[in-house]
Structure formats: C-alpha cells, structure tokens
Design a protein around this motif. Structure first.
Motif: not given
Ligand code: ADP
Ligand code: MG
Length: 771
Positions: A264-267, A273-274, A302-306
């Motif tokens: 999920f993060i890789d996507g 991601k960085n 907070l607020g980075l991954l979607k």
C-alpha cells in the motif's frame, strides 16, 4: 598555537572535545554537541560546478526528501570490500537507501557511494564530516585545529584504520593517535571513577546507533590493556527504531484493515512515500527517546497516506513502555548473549569483571540497563552521565596527553609533556598526569597475521595479542632459479576464513646481482612485517643477494594500484594455463616487470591521489602484453637477440646495419612505453626485417644460442658450439671464407636440431615463495 582535539567519529553521531584544564565538549556551528554523521550534496545550477557538501543536521533533515542521495552510517563502509558478506546482506535486504558499488577506480575490494550520480569513496564522505568538525571547532576555539585523536571501533582492522587515517588527511587533520572507542570511553570514566592503584577489569558496553561494541580492558596504574572484544557491528539503535516502525505499521494496518501495508505504501507517490518513511523513522526514534523517562509515547504521521478514494490513512499509535520492552526483547536477549560470549571467549568469568561501563546513546534504554544489572549486579554497572559524549571526552584527554606541550593547570604556562615540574610555578606535573588516569595504553595485535606460500601453505608471521608495536622478520626462498617476479600475499584469519589484508609485488632485476653463482640460483628474500600502535601494517622485503632490490610499503587496499595488480595476476594465471613457449614467457615476464614498476607509482604515498596517466598507461601495457602473447608476436626476446648481435658481432656488421638496428631498438622502447599494439608490432617487424638480412651473423648467433642453451644441461656440448663460433670468427678474420663455410655446414644440422627443440619448450611464470 594550534589546538589538538579529540573526535568520536561515530556511525550515527560525531562529537568533538578538547581538554585544556578541564574537558569540554565543543558545540558545532548549529549549537549542538552531536553532529549527525550524515552527508549530502547540494545540486548547483551552474554546469560542471563542484558540488557543495552539506553535513550534519541539515543533511539529516534533507534525507527525508531525498534518501537516495543522502549518506548515513558511512563508517560501516570504511575500508570494506564490496564483497563483504555483511554488506551484501545489507544490500540484499535493501537496508541502505543509497547506492553502493565497487569503486570504478578500485577493485572488487573497494566500495563507493553515489550522490547525485557522482561517485565518492567512504574516505571522502568521512572526510567531509571531519572537515565540518574541524572547521566548527576552529570557530569555537578561535584558533587553528591541526591535530586530533580520532576514535575507531576496537574491531577495526588495518584497512579500516587506514581508511580513517586517509579521511583525516583529506580533512586537513594530523592524527596523533587512532584510539579504540572502548579505551577512550574508559579513559573518560577513569577520570571520575577509576583512580585506584589496583588493577581493575572493566567491560565497556557501547550500544550506539548502528553498532554494539563490547571490550574488556584491564586498567592499572594509568595503563589500559585490551583483553578482548566482541559485540555485533550490525546491531544498534536503528534496529530498535525499525522494530517500532514495524509495530506502528502493523497497528495501522489492523486499524484500517489493510492486508498488504508495505504494498500500500509502495503504491503512493514517490515524494509522499519518502516523506512518510522519513517522518515515521524520526517519530519512532523520538518515541524511543521519550520512553527513557516516560511510560507512554505517541507516534503520529498525519495527512500523507491516501487510499484509493483519496481518504487519509493516518498513522496514530500509542506505545507504552511495557509494549516497547516486549518488542525489543529479542534485541536485549541477544545483547546479553553477546556479553556472555565475550567473557567466555577470553576465558574470564562474570565475577572477574569489576565494573561494567555503559556508553552509547542506546545504553540509556531502561530495560537494557536493568538487564545488565541483573546479569552483573547493580553495584557493578555504571551508566556514563553523558553516554553519547564519553568517547569524545576520552579522545580529548588522550589528545592532550599526547601533545608535545601542555598547559600547566596551576599557572597556565606551557610546559613540555615530559617535564616533571612546571618550570614557572613548580607545580608537580607528573603527579597530576598520573592522577588524571592516563599514562599509557598497551595495544595488542587484533588478529593472527599470515603470509601465503607456495601451494597455498600458510605461514604465521605475527600472533594475535602480541603487544604493539611489534615487528617480525623472516627469511624465504623464491621457488625457481629463473624467477623474476615475487607476489607476497598477506592475510588474517577471521571467523575461520582468510581475509586478505593486502598484497605486495616485487620485481627482480638479476643484473643487480654481482655474484655469478648466486645469480643462477634460487634467491632469498627477507620479509619484515611491522604493526604500529595504531595496528597499521607496513612491510619491507629485501633481496638477500642484492639488498638494493627492496620494497618498503604499506599494503595495497583495494585502490587503483591493487586493481592493476589484480589484472597483472590474472594475466599471469592465464598465461600459465596456456602452454606458452619459453620465448613468450620471457617476453611476458619482462612486461610484468615493467608494469610492476609503473604500478608502484600509481598512488602517491603522501596524498594517496591516483596518477591517472600512469594508471591508463599500465592498463594499455597489460592489454598489449596479453595480445602479444596470444597472437604469438615477436617481443622482448627479439630485442635481446639484437643486443647480442651488436655486442658480439658488431665488429663484423656493416656500420649502416648497426645504426639501423640501434634506431629500431630505440623505436621499440618508445612503442613499448606509449604505443598501441599495432605500433608495437610494427616496431618489432622493422627490427626483424633488418635482422633477417644479416646472413652469416644470424648463423653465428644460432650456433652461439645453441651453445648457451646446451650449457644448462650438457656443458661439454655447449663448449663444442662455442668452439665452432670462435673457429668461424677466426677463419673470417683471416678472410678464409671457404674454411668458414665448411665449419658452418658441419655444425648447422646439430644447431638447427637444438634450436628446434628449444622453440618447442614451454614454460610458466613463477611468482611464489617458500620457506
Ligand atoms: P554512534 O556511536 O553509532 O554514533 P551514539 O552513541 O551517538 O551512536 O548513539 C546514537 C543512538 O542512540 C541513536 O540510535 C539514538 O536513537 C539512540 N539514543 C539517543 N538517546 C537515546 C535514548 N534516550 N534512549 C534510547 N536511545 C537513544
Ligand atoms: Mg559511538
């Protein structure tokens, strides 16, 4: 007067300190005691502009945006080989955010890191850290900093120490001593705690950001004796951070019901991601540090991954001290196990340890302190009041001790280090130094040192734990009477495996040997291996029969010169498999001799810089040598032939031919040195064309050569050929051509038969040694 400081060049953080009367940690430009050992470069818009380096806190901050171009933990790569199995493991596990590869100017035994597409050696990166430390220290001290004591891990080998020394050199620092980190830590403790006259056995426990180092020292009357070392050079606070990160990700995955969290993060977008990884890492470390004094810590990104719908997936995790202790239990268990191992490795028992000294940032973790107290007893375990600064303090004390002159603590006047009393106020300097706790440090060899002999036999040169400095001298013999090349291979045995510490090549010019009998015999070499206080090795090899043929050098270390020596060795090994004729072997041997001479000039002994011109020249020479042998081209033996012609039959040669031959030899020399393969072949062809036209002289040379070769096996036959040469020359001198022709006709069949068998003989190039 310039200053002498102490530097802890750490894997994670570096620290500088100075001792005048008291020991003082020096703040860096940003106002911090700790300088993160982190380096990156700033891109510049001007084409071909030199990159500007950013070091320390700012570089670490930059890492979050641009991890691929930010170098951390460079110390792990110092003096390493790309093939090193631990490094390969790190690379396989993708644990390094930046690119590591063999250095393009070095061998597989070297490494380089890449920043913005440019290649740097670990020494260069490390020198940037030292450069900042030096410059910042100069600002605080308002004085030039010229000298330093720099600390290195106890397990650092010669190559790693040498790399550290090179880094200091590049940063404009002169090294007073490379001191091992545990010794520096003990010195710093010693000032406050160990003033005892009795010997004390201490275990130094140094748990930092990237490494876990253990050392046992006996401290007695100001002397520090290393007893043994252990630990795990790939275990540190970073691993603890990683455990916390994994836990936080697992909790978040559970909360949001995500099956494959890393997928999920890789996507996510690369920049996001960085930033996510950067913030998570920083958050994990912060939580860990918080848990030193608090029972609970929070970790938020907070607020980075979607997710696919654009909804935020926030990481918001609470970590209790209890969960943390549970999480890192495997690390604590392995730390205790490693501690028990070192004590049994040196045949000690726990009760022989008087004190356990805890240093390094990760030694602040409460459950680790508790585990050590359980193991050794609460009263024995001492936590350093400044665990992350202790090593720099010790280095500063030693740097002060090693300076030629010191400041009298009473009146402030300068006194020589050897003065017993201050010449201006009479203060008892000797007593003061003893009370300060540092008199001398006794070092010992970290490994067994071997040389490789014929048939891969090992010969032990210096045994582990021999007090340093030490030196051993031994006699060896070359394995063949025609041997002109000597390849000395030195190695340690680490964990039952041979670990090369460097090679040395010696070329032998037999013309330098006066005694005729010795010249035709197997020669003897005397080899001396020296190890200095810093565990740095140098070797001296001297030919017994011609002491002018000698070499004195520190060992090659994966640099450009070693790369060339490896090519040379490959060339020789390949030739030895190919059943080459003796002529080709002689030719190759001379080419190898000339290459060795050049290779020894490739690295400047003062600056360690590579001379690119010589380097390129040798590369071409070696390629040429291989091709000449493979294509069976005329080589050096043709020149020897021509020189013989000039020497023995110069008198009967027409002067025109003589000067043509001389000119051709000159052309060949030039082509050999700087010409291409084609130019070489052409130069030799011109010479052989002239030689082919020499008529009777060639016949005389053939008879003489048959004689020379026969002398080795059957001297009476040899003399027979020589006699014919003399008789023919005599007949010619008397203008008796008929007689000369008769004599030639008589001996030629035998000569031709002899020469034919010589031409078929094959040979090998010897490079080995024996006892
Ligand atoms: P190195 O010798 O590798 O340069 P240091 O001795 O400077 O390392 O220690 C750095 C490590 O110590 C980092 O991993 C850092 O997170 C950790 N550290 C610093 N303070 C604490 C603390 N209070 N509790 C736990 N770990 C800490
Ligand atoms: Mg450290």
């Amino acid at each position: 007067m310039s200053k002498s400081i102490g530097i802890d060049l750490g894997t994670t953080n570096s620290v500088a300190a100075i001792k005048m009367v008291d020991t003082e940690i020096l703040k860096n430009h940003e106002g911090d005691f700790l300088t993160p050992s982190c380096v990156t470069t700033k891109k510049r818009k001007v084409p071909f502009a030199r990159p500007v380096f950013i070091v320390g806190k700012d570089a670490l901050e930059w890492q979050k945006q641009n991890p691929e171009n930010t170098i951390t933990a460079i110390k792990r790569l110092m003096g390493r080989s790309f093939q090193n199995s631990e490094l390969q493991k790190l690379l396989a596990a993708k644990r390094l955010s930046y690119v590591v590869q063999p250095h393009s100017a070095g061998t597989i035994n070297s490494v380089a890191v890449i920043i913005e597409g440019k290649e740097y050696s670990p020494e260069e990166i490390s020198s940037k850290i030292l450069d900042k430390i030096r410059t910042d220290a100069e600002k605080v001290l308002n004085d030039k900093v010229e000298y330093a004591v720099i600390t290195v891990p106890a397990y650092f080998n010669d190559k790693q120490k040498h790399a550290t020394r090179t880094a200091a050199l590049l940063a404009g620092l002169k090294i007073r001593r490379l001191v091992s980190e545990p010794t520096a830590a003990a010195i710093s403790f010693g000032v406050e705690n160990i003033k005892d006259e009795d010997a004390k056995t201490v275990l130094i426990f140094d748990f930092g950001g990237g490494t876990f180092d253990l050392s046992v020292l006996i401290i007695s009357g100001g002397q520090f004796l290393e007893q043994g070392k252990g630990g795990d050079m790939w275990l540190g606070g970073e691993d603890i951070d990683r455990y916390i990160m994994e836990y936080a990700l697992l909790e978040t995955a559970r909360e949001f019901d995500i099956n494959d969290m890393s997928g999920f993060i890789d996507g996510q977008d690369t920049l996001i991601k960085n930033r996510f990884w950067g913030e998570l890492k920083a958050g994990a470390e912060k939580a860990k540090i918080q848990l030193e004094t608090e029972d609970e810590a929070y970790l938020e990104v907070l607020g980075l991954l979607k997710d696919e719908d654009g909804d935020s997936i926030d990481l918001d995790v609470t970590l209790t001290r209890e969960t943390f202790d549970e999480l890192i239990k495997p690390i604590v268990d392995s730390i205790i196990k490693l501690t028990q191992n070192i004590i049994s490795d040196i045949n000690f028992t726990k009760d022989l340890i008087d004190n356990v000294l805890l240093v390094g940032g990760s030694s602040k973790i409460p459950c680790i302190i508790k585990a050590m107290e359980n193991e050794f007893g609460k009263e024995k375990v001492l936590s350093h009041p400044r665990p992350m600064l202790a090593i720099a303090e010790g280095a500063a004390i030693l740097s002060h001790r090693l300076a030629e002159s010191i400041e009298c603590p009473k009146c402030g006047n300068m006194a020589a280090q050897t003065d017993q009393k201050c010449s201006s106020c009479g203060f008892d300097l000797e007593k003061y130094i003893i009370e300060e706790g540092v008199l001398d440090i006794v070092y010992s060899a970290a490994h067994d040192y071997y040389i490789c002999l014929e048939n891969n036999d090992r010969h032990l040169f210096i045994e582990k734990n021999t007090p340093l400095p030490c030196s051993a001298t031994e006699q060896f013999k070359l394995i063949h009477k025609d041997q002109k090349l000597l390849h000395m291979k030195f190695f340690n045995i680490v964990n039952d495996q041979e670990e090369s510490i460097g090679d040395l090549w010696l070329g032998i010019d037999k013309n330098q040997i006066e005694d005729q009998k010795q010249k035709n015999d197997q020669l003897n070499v005397t080899i001396t291996l020296n190890i200095d206080e810093n565990n740095l090795i140098s070797v001296e090899a001297v030919l017994k029969e011609a002491p002018d043929i000698k070499l004195s050098k520190t060992l090659s270390r994966g640099k450009a010169d070693e790369k060339l020596f490896v090519s040379l060795e490959e060339m020789i090994n390949e030739a030895n498999k190919k059943n080459y004729t003796k002529f080709l072997i002689i030719d190759l041997t001379y080419r190898a001799l000339s290459a060795i001479k050049d290779i020894q000039q490739v690295i400047s002994p003062e600056t360690e810089e590579i001379n690119k011109d010589i380097y390129e020249k040798v590369v071409i020479k070696l390629e040429k040598a291989k091709k000449i042998a493979a294509e069976n081209q005329k080589g050096k033996t043709t020149v020897f032939y021509a020189e013989n012609v000039l020497e023995s039959y110069g008198k009967i040669l027409p002067p025109k031919n003589k000067s043509k031959i001389e000119q051709c030899i000159k052309n060949i020399e030039k082509a050999e040195d700087v010409g291409s393969y084609e130019e070489n072949v052409k130069a030799y062809d011109s010479l052989s064309n002239i030689l082919n036209d020499l008529g009777i002289v060639n016949l005389l040379m053939s008879i003489e050569n048959a004689g020379t070769y026969s002398m080795q096996t059957d001297p009476s036959k040899g003399h027979k050929f020589y006699k014919y040469v003399d008789d023919i020359m005599f007949a010619l001198a008397e203008n008796n051509e008929k007689k000369a022709t008769e004599l030639i006709a008589e001996i030629m069949p035998e000569t031709n038969a002899m020469l034919q068998s010589i031409r078929k003989e094959t040979g090998v190039i010897h490079t080995d040694l024996k006892r």
